[in-house]
Design a protein around this motif. Structure first.
Motif, PDB file in Angstrom:
ATOM      1  N   ASP A  24      24.402  46.446  43.930  1.00  0.00           N
ATOM      2  CA  ASP A  24      25.578  46.924  43.211  1.00  0.00           C
ATOM      3  C   ASP A  24      26.882  46.298  43.694  1.00  0.00           C
ATOM      4  O   ASP A  24      27.961  46.726  43.279  1.00  0.00           O
ATOM      5  CB  ASP A  24      25.659  48.446  43.293  1.00  0.00           C
ATOM      6  CG  ASP A  24      25.772  48.950  44.726  1.00  0.00           C
ATOM      7  OD1 ASP A  24      25.353  48.230  45.659  1.00  0.00           O
ATOM      8  OD2 ASP A  24      26.288  50.067  44.911  1.00  0.00           O
ATOM      9  N   ARG A  40      29.263  42.574  44.673  1.00  0.00           N
ATOM     10  CA  ARG A  40      29.443  41.149  44.342  1.00  0.00           C
ATOM     11  C   ARG A  40      29.836  40.426  45.631  1.00  0.00           C
ATOM     12  O   ARG A  40      30.386  41.037  46.554  1.00  0.00           O
ATOM     13  CB  ARG A  40      30.518  40.970  43.270  1.00  0.00           C
ATOM     14  CG  ARG A  40      30.227  41.687  41.974  1.00  0.00           C
ATOM     15  CD  ARG A  40      28.932  41.237  41.324  1.00  0.00           C
ATOM     16  NE  ARG A  40      29.007  39.938  40.742  1.00  0.00           N
ATOM     17  CZ  ARG A  40      28.920  39.670  39.447  1.00  0.00           C
ATOM     18  NH1 ARG A  40      28.756  40.654  38.587  1.00  0.00           N
ATOM     19  NH2 ARG A  40      29.004  38.438  39.015  1.00  0.00           N
ATOM     20  N   THR A  82      32.747  46.998  42.867  1.00  0.00           N
ATOM     21  CA  THR A  82      33.438  46.723  41.604  1.00  0.00           C
ATOM     22  C   THR A  82      34.091  47.981  41.048  1.00  0.00           C
ATOM     23  O   THR A  82      34.288  48.117  39.851  1.00  0.00           O
ATOM     24  CB  THR A  82      32.452  46.130  40.575  1.00  0.00           C
ATOM     25  OG1 THR A  82      31.364  47.049  40.402  1.00  0.00           O
ATOM     26  CG2 THR A  82      31.918  44.794  41.029  1.00  0.00           C
ATOM     27  N   ASP A 141      40.213  42.792  36.710  1.00  0.00           N
ATOM     28  CA  ASP A 141      38.785  43.121  36.774  1.00  0.00           C
ATOM     29  C   ASP A 141      37.905  41.933  36.408  1.00  0.00           C
ATOM     30  O   ASP A 141      36.738  41.874  36.797  1.00  0.00           O
ATOM     31  CB  ASP A 141      38.472  44.306  35.851  1.00  0.00           C
ATOM     32  CG  ASP A 141      39.012  45.617  36.396  1.00  0.00           C
ATOM     33  OD1 ASP A 141      39.354  45.673  37.599  1.00  0.00           O
ATOM     34  OD2 ASP A 141      39.097  46.583  35.612  1.00  0.00           O
ATOM     35  N   GLY A 142      38.443  40.971  35.674  1.00  0.00           N
ATOM     36  CA  GLY A 142      37.666  39.797  35.293  1.00  0.00           C
ATOM     37  C   GLY A 142      37.247  38.945  36.488  1.00  0.00           C
ATOM     38  O   GLY A 142      36.282  38.184  36.397  1.00  0.00           O
ATOM     39  N   GLU A 143      37.947  39.084  37.613  1.00  0.00           N
ATOM     40  CA  GLU A 143      37.594  38.297  38.796  1.00  0.00           C
ATOM     41  C   GLU A 143      36.232  38.680  39.367  1.00  0.00           C
ATOM     42  O   GLU A 143      35.592  37.868  40.029  1.00  0.00           O
ATOM     43  CB  GLU A 143      38.675  38.449  39.881  1.00  0.00           C
ATOM     44  CG  GLU A 143      39.963  37.738  39.532  1.00  0.00           C
ATOM     45  CD  GLU A 143      41.000  37.849  40.632  1.00  0.00           C
ATOM     46  OE1 GLU A 143      41.943  37.043  40.605  1.00  0.00           O
ATOM     47  OE2 GLU A 143      40.887  38.747  41.511  1.00  0.00           O
ATOM     48  N   PHE A 144      35.789  39.918  39.118  1.00  0.00           N
ATOM     49  CA  PHE A 144      34.464  40.324  39.610  1.00  0.00           C
ATOM     50  C   PHE A 144      33.378  39.427  39.027  1.00  0.00           C
ATOM     51  O   PHE A 144      32.396  39.113  39.692  1.00  0.00           O
ATOM     52  CB  PHE A 144      34.172  41.790  39.257  1.00  0.00           C
ATOM     53  CG  PHE A 144      35.023  42.784  39.980  1.00  0.00           C
ATOM     54  CD1 PHE A 144      35.013  42.855  41.374  1.00  0.00           C
ATOM     55  CD2 PHE A 144      35.823  43.667  39.279  1.00  0.00           C
ATOM     56  CE1 PHE A 144      35.794  43.778  42.050  1.00  0.00           C
ATOM     57  CE2 PHE A 144      36.607  44.604  39.947  1.00  0.00           C
ATOM     58  CZ  PHE A 144      36.596  44.658  41.330  1.00  0.00           C
ATOM     59  N   ASP A 145      33.553  39.029  37.770  1.00  0.00           N
ATOM     60  CA  ASP A 145      32.534  38.218  37.094  1.00  0.00           C
ATOM     61  C   ASP A 145      32.437  36.808  37.677  1.00  0.00           C
ATOM     62  O   ASP A 145      31.460  36.107  37.437  1.00  0.00           O
ATOM     63  CB  ASP A 145      32.831  38.129  35.594  1.00  0.00           C
ATOM     64  CG  ASP A 145      32.745  39.483  34.919  1.00  0.00           C
ATOM     65  OD1 ASP A 145      31.991  40.344  35.419  1.00  0.00           O
ATOM     66  OD2 ASP A 145      33.434  39.679  33.894  1.00  0.00           O
ATOM     67  N   GLU A 146      33.453  36.383  38.425  1.00  0.00           N
ATOM     68  CA  GLU A 146      33.456  35.048  39.014  1.00  0.00           C
ATOM     69  C   GLU A 146      32.723  35.010  40.364  1.00  0.00           C
ATOM     70  O   GLU A 146      32.525  33.946  40.932  1.00  0.00           O
ATOM     71  CB  GLU A 146      34.902  34.575  39.206  1.00  0.00           C
ATOM     72  CG  GLU A 146      35.671  34.506  37.888  1.00  0.00           C
ATOM     73  CD  GLU A 146      37.164  34.324  38.098  1.00  0.00           C
ATOM     74  OE1 GLU A 146      37.601  34.120  39.242  1.00  0.00           O
ATOM     75  OE2 GLU A 146      37.895  34.413  37.096  1.00  0.00           O
ATOM     76  N   THR A 191      26.303  37.290  42.158  1.00  0.00           N
ATOM     77  CA  THR A 191      25.509  38.512  42.070  1.00  0.00           C
ATOM     78  C   THR A 191      24.683  38.616  43.350  1.00  0.00           C
ATOM     79  O   THR A 191      24.588  37.654  44.132  1.00  0.00           O
ATOM     80  CB  THR A 191      24.566  38.470  40.866  1.00  0.00           C
ATOM     81  OG1 THR A 191      23.629  37.398  41.079  1.00  0.00           O
ATOM     82  CG2 THR A 191      25.322  38.267  39.561  1.00  0.00           C
ATOM     83  N   GLU A 232      22.076  35.896  43.333  1.00  0.00           N
ATOM     84  CA  GLU A 232      22.632  34.577  43.653  1.00  0.00           C
ATOM     85  C   GLU A 232      22.964  34.462  45.141  1.00  0.00           C
ATOM     86  O   GLU A 232      22.764  33.420  45.760  1.00  0.00           O
ATOM     87  CB  GLU A 232      23.877  34.312  42.801  1.00  0.00           C
ATOM     88  CG  GLU A 232      23.561  34.127  41.329  1.00  0.00           C
ATOM     89  CD  GLU A 232      24.799  34.172  40.437  1.00  0.00           C
ATOM     90  OE1 GLU A 232      24.722  33.582  39.344  1.00  0.00           O
ATOM     91  OE2 GLU A 232      25.812  34.809  40.806  1.00  0.00           O
TER      92      GLU A 232
END
Length: 125
Positions: A7, A9, A19, A108-113, A116, A119
């Protein structure tokens, strides 16, 4: 095998973040193992502004001194002051008692960068 919670990043430089609306940040189980016994942690003050990828502090162990890098941008709203007296909490429990900062994310979009868990596991194998 190192613990890598699904859960969270991760950064390639071994910092983790939750997150949540107030994100917790720390270093990974892999990082604390590589460092060895942590003897000192330097963290920013509450109210400090972080920029993703910039240095935010230092962790010192018996083996090395390492810079800490912000996985996200935002405002520091909490600092784990227990680490100043008990830096070994980073070794003992890096994802719970050894957390370092609480940050109100700016984007919040920075979490997607970030990486995981899967990874990050591949990176540390």
């Amino acid at each position: 095998m190192f613990e890598v919670p699904d859960d969270l990043r991760y950064m390639e430089s071994h910092e983790w973040t939750s997150t949540d609306d107030v994100a917790r940040i720390g270093i990974t189980d892999f990082a604390q193992d590589e460092l060895g016994d942590v003897v000192f942690v330097e963290l920013p003050d509450e109210g400090s502004e972080l920029t993703k990828g910039d240095e935010f502090g230092v962790v010192e162990s018996i083996k090395a001194v390492s810079d800490l890098y912000a996985p996200i941008s935002g405002t520091v709203v909490g600092v784990n002051e227990a680490l100043f007296d008990q830096p070994e909490l980073v070794n003992d429990d890096p994802y719970a008692e050894g957390w370092m900062l609480e940050v109100e994310p700016a984007d919040d979009g920075e979490f997607d960068e970030l990486l995981t868990a899967e990874e990050y596991r591949e990176q540390t194998e």
